[in-house]
Design a protein around this motif. Structure first.
Motif, PDB file in Angstrom:
ATOM      1  N   GLN A  35      35.708  -5.542  11.172  1.00  0.00           N
ATOM      2  CA  GLN A  35      35.659  -4.227  10.713  1.00  0.00           C
ATOM      3  C   GLN A  35      34.793  -3.685  11.734  1.00  0.00           C
ATOM      4  O   GLN A  35      34.786  -2.419  11.899  1.00  0.00           O
ATOM      5  N   ARG A  36      33.496  -4.060  11.695  1.00  0.00           N
ATOM      6  CA  ARG A  36      32.344  -3.665  12.037  1.00  0.00           C
ATOM      7  C   ARG A  36      32.356  -3.331  13.570  1.00  0.00           C
ATOM      8  O   ARG A  36      31.647  -2.461  13.855  1.00  0.00           O
ATOM      9  N   ASP A  71      34.557  -0.413  13.669  1.00  0.00           N
ATOM     10  CA  ASP A  71      34.046   1.188  12.870  1.00  0.00           C
ATOM     11  C   ASP A  71      33.008   1.201  14.410  1.00  0.00           C
ATOM     12  O   ASP A  71      32.773   2.390  14.964  1.00  0.00           O
ATOM     13  N   LEU A 107      30.814   4.945  14.373  1.00  0.00           N
ATOM     14  CA  LEU A 107      30.129   4.261  13.723  1.00  0.00           C
ATOM     15  C   LEU A 107      29.245   3.294  13.102  1.00  0.00           C
ATOM     16  O   LEU A 107      29.723   3.367  11.519  1.00  0.00           O
ATOM     17  N   ASP A 108      29.086   2.819  13.778  1.00  0.00           N
ATOM     18  CA  ASP A 108      28.367   1.546  13.127  1.00  0.00           C
ATOM     19  C   ASP A 108      27.284   0.821  14.171  1.00  0.00           C
ATOM     20  O   ASP A 108      28.136   0.554  15.856  1.00  0.00           O
TER      21      ASP A 108
END
Length: 252
Positions: free
Chosen positions: A202-203, A206, A211-212
């Motif tokens: 998920q990271r 992102d 977004l990360d």
């Protein structure tokens, strides 16, 4: 070699009593273990059909925060012998509509159940082979997707060739690639993963979106989302399910 035939069932419980899915899954895994000793299928009052060829390979509790209605159980069945094996045995109980068909030890425990027959496709493993390793994961990712009519096999071929290697790099193992049978517009895929692998994936997604900025992005995840739209026509959803203790795909 004939294709593998499976059955997936999603069961809801009302009222919202968290003990109901536990009671159901405990009952289900216990009596299916007893079925392993049977040498022929039988139809018994209160238990419907019992057969070792209709193998409960996965019993799962749905992780509600990932998009399931709460509370829900998911089961996965392997019809040993395919159409002429476990599937035939399940269908035979409807020939003549025996009175025992309408009896169950779990009457009134379930609120609703939705079953879908699944056909395995090339590029996906046979669950029997995974169990022989033995393979098990603490979490499984269940994908259900609506594709353009007639595009199911093309989508699954793309998943096997293009998406599976990406997910493997993020610790996700393909457990099954399935065409939903008796229709021409739905697919189901199943992947095993650890919690750390789920979070890292998920990271990475992102990060690919910008977004990360604390982890390495994987732009291939975005590329696959775009590629998948060549086949998808309706809803696409992934949810997490946790294997119930005592089920075949649960860690021991």
């Amino acid at each position: 070699m004939r294709r593998g035939i499976y059955l997936i069932e999603e069961v809801d419980f009302r009222p919202m009593n968290s003990r109901a899915p536990r009671e159901y899954l405990t009952w289900l895994t216990r009596y299916k273990r007893e079925d392993e000793a049977l040498d022929r299928p039988v139809l018994t009052s209160g238990l419907s059909i019992r057969s070792r060829e209709i193998d409960l390979v996965g019993a799962f509790y749905a992780v509600g925060i990932t998009g399931h209605p709460q509370f829900r159980a998911v089961t996965l069945w392997d019809c040993h012998g395919g159409w002429d094996g476990g599937w035939r045995q399940m269908m035979e109980i409807y020939d003549g509509v025996d009175d025992r068909l309408f009896l169950s030890d779990i009457d009134d425990l379930r609120f609703s159940a939705f079953s879908r027959p699944l056909g395995a496709v090339a590029g996906g493993p046979a669950i029997a082979d995974l169990l022989a390793e033995p393979y098990a994961a603490p979490f499984y990712v269940l994908e259900s997707a609506r594709v353009r009519p007639g595009a199911a096999l093309d989508y699954l071929a793309a998943v096997a060739e293009e998406r599976a290697p990406i997910l493997a790099d993020h610790g996700h193992r393909c457990v099954g690639l399935y065409e939903v049978l008796l229709c021409d517009s739905e697919v189901v895929t199943l992947w095993g993963a650890t919690l750390d692998d789920h979070l890292a994936l998920q990271r990475a997604y992102d990060a690919a979106l910008g977004l990360d900025d604390e982890v390495e992005p994987d732009p291939r995840l975005l590329a696959w989302r775009k590629r998948s739209r060549d086949f998808l026509e309706g809803p696409w959803r992934e949810t997490l399910i946790a294997p119930f203790p005592g089920s075949r795909l649960a860690p021991r």
